[in-house]
Scaffold this active site. Structure first.
Site, PDB file in Angstrom:
ATOM      1  CB  CYS A 145      -5.519  22.633   2.914  1.00  0.00           C
ATOM      2  SG  CYS A 145      -6.020  21.296   1.845  1.00  0.00           S
ATOM      3  CB  CYS A 170     -11.516  12.699   5.077  1.00  0.00           C
ATOM      4  SG  CYS A 170     -13.297  12.989   5.027  1.00  0.00           S
ATOM      5  CB  ALA A 171      -7.760   8.888   7.964  1.00  0.00           C
ATOM      6  CG  ASP A 176      -9.406   8.227   2.399  1.00  0.00           C
ATOM      7  OD1 ASP A 176      -9.198   9.342   2.908  1.00  0.00           O
ATOM      8  OD2 ASP A 176      -9.510   8.044   1.170  1.00  0.00           O
TER       9      ASP A 176
END
EC number: 2.1.1.-
Length: 730
Positions: free
Chosen positions: A255, A118-119, A149
């Site tokens: 995150c 998932c770049a 992606d």
């Protein structure tokens, strides 16, 4: 919570593989950081930027300046201009500190095959590319990065980031990460499934660790976000470990601080792996990084505030929202064996960062449902003629998706054999895959094909002779983006990526790969070669070129970079002597540092140039030009133009005009359009400030707006157009 309410410090990273990383670091410390001493902005004292103690070689820094202050304060304009320009060159990356951690924990070597699942937007991908190029003397590392992606538009932002690093070892693809297809490669004439040595699995998440920079999260956050994402995160991580080689390492990161997106996913993955995976103990890696261990106990909460401690407590009408994999493992022995405390939690108040979660997984054996991994042992026919790979727009991951445990070994082999045969049939015709069907344009822009130059292509001989290319030059790795008409640009990929491209055209939607090494020059044939060198590929090409190289002194480099088309008489007598007997045309200008003059630039510089009858000029993009001048101590800062000021060009704009020739002809409108939109969507700011606007903006202002609906691939699709912008005349 107190830390989350404070603005996030600005952090920046100096790219590590460029030979002049040390020079940039020296310039930052001795010039720009010193200017910040004793400075106050809006009553707030500007603290001196500090190196991140855990990042190797002082290549990452943070400051208490928020992005807003950095952009708006006149006193900091010089520093901001520096950051914008160097970011555009790829020499500095403005990246959140915690985001730098996952690539470091992958322990990448230059021979590793890497998948970034998932770049987008690409800052971590850039770190991976740098690690591949740790040794700048090796133009083609054996490893590569495949950056994926699911979002087609975000893929162009990813391309924009990766292109700054000018690597022949990066490929951008567009698939759903949870069903990314198995790829095949040719190993000694046999086709085998490609397994990756390293996988970065930075999954989509609720982002509750990013509250300091994404203020919207405060308003929009609910526990529902994590419940909805947990299943996807687990599917992506599962697909990742399936494609990991035995002994390989996968880093899972988010995150977010929510255990349902973090430890719950890892625990579920470990449980169903039945011992095939283990959590690596990375407590001794990245010394200086403050961290918390992973947690082993948590509860699950619904949006309405209901808490559940175990799956059996969940009422049947809520069992679609809450799944068994979201709960902690109850069996103490099993839980202890998982070592969940080896996960890493970064909390905002520990070192003034965002919140982050990282887990490092090692694959010890095949996954239990993949015990028999299909390998087809069949000799491949020799390929003849132009070999084309089409950037297929097939539905994301429609082929070669997750191997299912119900398939027998014979069925698996048969399935792969069928794919194999279809590829083989097309190879015999010299074409690897049909063009995509028109209806698939709904899923993204239509890409041009990747066509490799055949070994006997007459196009290559004049190039080889003109530049005296070394016999070891890998000409089979040259490709173009057109099947018909004149080939206008030549690109280059590594041998390993060529292998991937040729064997997977049917199942892979490639957005971009390769770096440009030569551009057709309309008047070039009369000078002995129709193709001139391109600056973006010069560091890859340079080791193979044995002719048309001029070594220049630092004063000559300054003239080349500050004057548009200087006469030969302005250069040193040594340079004039070397040029005298050389035919007109494209040349390489090389600066070698003198260790006896420590005040001069201490890193080698290679520039593309053009030698005319009476002049010598450099073809270097504007920001790269400004970068080299800064490194040589030439002041290149200029204040922003006031509104209403006349359009008259400043001296620097005139000086940098040659750069526009180079960049302006190499940019497609659609990529720029997609990048601009995406930068707005992901909350970033376009890297072009009013004064540092790159040539892509200046050159394309006069372009018709309907151009936006044309080509979008990041290589120029000007190959099929007859454009004379690259005429280079004395």
């Amino acid at each position: 919570m107190a830390a989350l309410r404070e603005p996030l410090p600005a952090t920046l990273r100096i790219t590590g593989y460029k030979s002049h990383a040390r020079e940039i670091l020296h310039c930052l410390k001795e010039k720009y950081f010193r200017e910040l001493q004793h400075l106050e902005v809006d009553g707030q004292k500007v603290e001196m930027p500090q190196a991140l103690s855990w990042y190797p070689e002082e290549l990452a820094w943070h400051t208490n300046l928020s992005r807003k202050i950095l952009r708006k304060s006149p006193q900091l304009e010089r520093f901001h201009q520096f950051l914008v320009s160097e970011t555009e060159c790829g020499n500095i990356s403005r990246q959140e500190a915690v985001s730098m951690i996952p690539p470091l924990l992958l322990n990448v070597n230059p021979d590793h095959k890497i998948l970034d699942m998932c770049a987008a937007p690409g800052s971590k991908t850039a770190q991976l590319i740098e690690m591949l190029h740790a040794d700048m003397n090796v133009p083609f590392p054996k490893g590569f990065v495949i950056a994926n992606d699911v979002d087609n538009k975000r893929c162009y932002l990813l391309v924009h980031q990766a292109k700054r690093l000018n690597s022949p070892c990066i490929m951008v693809v567009n698939h759903d990460a949870s069903s990314i297809p198995n790829l095949q490669i040719d190993v000694d004439g046999r086709k085998e499934i490609l397994f990756y040595d390293r996988i970065l699995c930075d999954v989509p998440c609720s982002g509750d660790g990013t509250m300091r920079k994404n203020i919207d999260v405060w308003k929009k956050w609910t526990t529902q976000n994590s419940l909805q994402l947990h299943g996807l995160q687990l599917r992506i991580a599962t697909r990742g470990v399936e494609q990991l080689a035995e002994g390989g390492r996968m880093v899972y990161s988010t995150c977010s601080l929510n255990p349902i997106e973090n430890e719950a996913v890892i625990a579920s993955l470990l449980e169903k792996s039945q011992g095939a995976l283990e959590l690596a103990d990375v407590s001794s890696e990245l010394p200086g990084l403050k961290r918390m261990p992973g947690i082993t106990k948590w509860k699950v909460m619904l949006k309405d505030g209901q808490w559940f401690e175990e799956w059996k407590d969940v009422p049947s009408n809520r069992q679609t929202q809450i799944r068994p994999t979201m709960f902690p493992i109850k069996e103490e022995e099993k839980l202890k064996a998982m070592n969940l405390e080896r996960c890493i939690r970064i909390l905002p108040h520990h070192q003034n960062t965002g919140g982050f979660f990282v887990a490092v997984l090692i694959k010890k054996s095949p996954m239990p449902w993949n015990k028999r991994q299909p390998k087809v042992h069949q000799k491949l026919p020799e390929k003849t003629g132009d070999t084309e790979v089409t950037a297929t727009n097939a539905g994301d991951g429609s082929e070669g998706t997750t191997e299912k445990p119900t398939l027998s070994e014979d069925e698996e082999s048969k399935k792969v054999q069928e794919l194999q045969n279809s590829d083989t049939e097309q190879s015999k015709k010299g074409v690897c895959g049909p063009p995509p069907s028109k209806k698939m344009k709904l899923f993204g822009f239509k890409e041009d094909p990747f066509v490799f130059l055949p070994e006997d292509d007459p196009l290559f001989l004049p190039i080889q002779k003109f530049y005296a290319l070394d016999p070891s030059f890998p000409k089979m790795n040259l490709l173009t983006r057109t099947q018909e008409g004149k080939k206008r640009q030549l690109y280059m990929v590594s041998k390993e990526l060529r292998n991937v491209l040729l064997n997977n055209s049917e199942k892979m939607k490639v957005i971009n790969t390769g770096i440009k090494v030569w551009s057709r020059n309309s008047d070039g044939e009369q000078f002995g070669c129709a193709f001139r060198l391109a600056q973006e590929g010069i560091y890859t090409l340079y080791p193979f070129i044995h002719a048309r190289i001029i070594n220049v002194c630092i004063e000559d480099v300054k003239i080349l970079l500050t004057q548009e088309n200087p006469f030969l008489s302005k250069f040193s007598s040594e340079t004039q002597r070397k040029v005298k007997d050389m035919a007109m045309g494209s040349i390489v200008l090389k600066y070698e540092p003198d260790p006896e003059k420590p005040d001069d630039l201490q890193c080698p510089v290679v520039l593309c140039g053009w030698q005319g009858k009476t002049s010598l000029r450099a073809f270097v993009p504007k920001n790269e030009r400004l970068h080299y001048l800064r490194m040589m101590g030439v002041e290149v800062f200029k204040a922003k133009r006031k509104e209403g000021e006349s359009e008259s060009k400043t001296e620097e704009e005139v000086q940098c005009r040659p750069a526009l020739t180079e960049e302006g002809m190499d940019v497609e409108d659609k990529e720029r359009d997609a990048v601009t939109k995406m930068e707005a969507e992901v909350g970033g700011k376009s890297h072009h400030s009013p004064m540092e606007s790159s040539a892509m903006e200046i050159e394309n202002k006069s372009e018709d707006s309907d151009q936006f609906s044309k080509n979008t691939n990041s290589h120029i699709s000007q190959e099929s157009k007859d454009i004379n912008t690259n005429n280079v005349k004395d």
